[in-house]
Scaffold this motif. Structure first.
Motif, PDB file in Angstrom:
ATOM      1  N   GLN A   1       0.730  -0.914   0.276  1.00 16.57           N
ATOM      2  CA  GLN A   1       0.055  -0.083  -0.106  1.00 16.57           C
ATOM      3  C   GLN A   1       0.980   1.313   0.163  1.00 16.57           C
ATOM      4  OE1 GLN A   1      -3.230   0.219  -0.242  1.00 16.57           O
ATOM      5  NE2 GLN A   1      -3.379  -1.901  -0.340  1.00 16.57           N
ATOM      6  N   PRO A   2       0.522   2.157  -1.003  1.00 14.85           N
ATOM      7  CA  PRO A   2       1.385   3.479  -1.063  1.00 14.85           C
ATOM      8  C   PRO A   2       1.224   4.192   0.477  1.00 14.85           C
ATOM      9  CG  PRO A   2       0.220   3.314  -2.988  1.00 14.85           C
ATOM     10  CD  PRO A   2      -0.347   2.110  -2.198  1.00 14.85           C
ATOM     11  N   SER A   3       2.409   4.852   0.964  1.00 20.35           N
ATOM     12  CA  SER A   3       2.230   5.546   2.255  1.00 20.35           C
ATOM     13  C   SER A   3       3.041   6.734   1.934  1.00 20.35           C
ATOM     14  CB  SER A   3       2.820   4.542   3.293  1.00 20.35           C
ATOM     15  OG  SER A   3       4.197   4.176   2.985  1.00 20.35           O
ATOM     16  N   ALA A   4       2.657   7.676   2.959  1.00 19.52           N
ATOM     17  CA  ALA A   4       3.607   8.913   3.078  1.00 19.52           C
ATOM     18  C   ALA A   4       4.938   8.741   3.711  1.00 19.52           C
ATOM     19  CB  ALA A   4       2.711  10.141   3.714  1.00 19.52           C
ATOM     20  N   PRO A   5       5.768   9.507   3.333  1.00 25.15           N
ATOM     21  CA  PRO A   5       7.247   9.432   4.037  1.00 25.15           C
ATOM     22  C   PRO A   5       7.018  10.476   5.482  1.00 25.15           C
ATOM     23  CG  PRO A   5       7.172  11.108   2.192  1.00 25.15           C
ATOM     24  CD  PRO A   5       5.967  10.345   2.250  1.00 25.15           C
TER      25      PRO A   5
ATOM     26  N   ASP B   1      13.290  15.436   2.539  1.00 24.01           N
ATOM     27  CA  ASP B   1      13.777  16.221   1.642  1.00 24.01           C
ATOM     28  C   ASP B   1      15.084  15.670   1.214  1.00 24.01           C
ATOM     29  OD1 ASP B   1      14.634  18.521   0.068  1.00 24.01           O
ATOM     30  OD2 ASP B   1      14.214  19.903   1.419  1.00 24.01           O
ATOM     31  N   GLY B   2      15.178  15.422  -0.114  1.00 23.86           N
ATOM     32  CA  GLY B   2      16.379  14.754  -0.548  1.00 23.86           C
ATOM     33  C   GLY B   2      16.568  15.081  -1.930  1.00 23.86           C
TER      34      GLY B   2
ATOM     35  N   ASP C   1      17.992  16.569  -9.228  1.00 24.24           N
ATOM     36  CA  ASP C   1      16.385  16.683  -8.848  1.00 24.24           C
ATOM     37  C   ASP C   1      16.143  16.639  -7.543  1.00 24.24           C
ATOM     38  OD1 ASP C   1      16.371  18.130 -11.453  1.00 24.24           O
ATOM     39  OD2 ASP C   1      15.466  16.317 -12.322  1.00 24.24           O
ATOM     40  N   ALA C   2      15.306  17.190  -6.839  1.00 24.07           N
ATOM     41  CA  ALA C   2      14.738  17.209  -5.553  1.00 24.07           C
ATOM     42  C   ALA C   2      13.695  16.174  -5.324  1.00 24.07           C
ATOM     43  CB  ALA C   2      14.642  18.337  -4.962  1.00 24.07           C
TER      44      ALA C   2
END
Length: 222
Positions: free
Chosen positions: A120-124, A129-130, A217-218
């Motif tokens: 299942q997709p999830s929020a970090p 920020d990388g 790219d960020a």
């Protein structure tokens, strides 16, 4: 199936590949081996392990911001089954080959790389920020369903399934009023899903891209 787009390459600590068993030669002194061929390897192979992954040193992953060594890319070349051992020399048969196996390629215990179908997709974590560190396949730009390496990993709280927005670095343009130069703001240009994490970095699959993406790219929390 999404697994077909994912890389089998691994990230290892410096020195792991150097110390690993290595390919001596193919049969009849051939220097290359392909699917269903046998080859000889030397080193400390475990007779209790029947399958090994074949890897090649793909170079270092270096953080473009800090210069920190994030790991060494063990480029996946194929898989082989251990057949016979004679002291420290073994005979193995190639069971999977992404390209021809060469002398000096290294052997590591094989890994199961299938992605969980219940994923299942999830929020970090908030504030993630990388940066994109590398594009898999030794290409300069990335697009839809390409794999990229990012400089966020286990130590940053990143987990498999995390979704990260990709921001294209703004160009540097000349300000014709002041005569100086100014960098334009970054703009959202895509979305990736993390599918494999390591201590200092991760691999992600690009699920959306509205322009070519590149190293530097960020990546941020959506």
């Amino acid at each position: 199936m999404i697994n077909s787009f994912l890389t089998r390459s691994r990230v290892v600590d410096k020195g792991v590949l150097v110390a690993a068993p290595y390919v001596l030669a193919g049969q009849e002194k051939h220097i290359l081996a392909g699917l269903n061929d046998d080859f000889y390897a030397r080193g400390n192979l475990d007779p209790n392990l029947s399958v090994y992954g074949v890897y090649r040193d793909g170079g270092n992953y270096v953080d473009p911001a800090s210069g920190e060594l994030l790991g060494v890319r063990a480029q996946a070349i194929g898989s082989a089954k251990l057949k016979v051992m004679d002291k420290d020399v073994a005979t193995l048969g190639v069971t999977r080959s992404e390209e021809e196996i060469r002398a000096y390629d290294r052997l590591l215990p094989d890994e199961a790389r299938e992605i969980d179908t219940t994923f299942q997709p999830s929020a970090p974590p908030d504030g993630s920020d990388g940066l994109i560190v590398s594009v898999e396949g030794s290409v300069r730009v990335a697009g839809l369903l390409d794999v990229v390496a990012i400089n966020l990993g286990d130590r940053s709280g990143i987990k498999t399934g995390n979704m990260l927005a990709i921001y294209k670095k703004g160009e540097v343009v000349k300000d014709r009023v002041t005569g100086g130069h100014v960098q334009l703001p970054a703009e959202r240009a895509g979305l990736l899903m993390v599918f494999r994490t390591f201590e200092k970095m991760s691999y992600g699959l690009i699920l959306n891209a509205n322009r070519p993406l590149a190293v530097g790219d960020a990546v941020k929390s959506p």
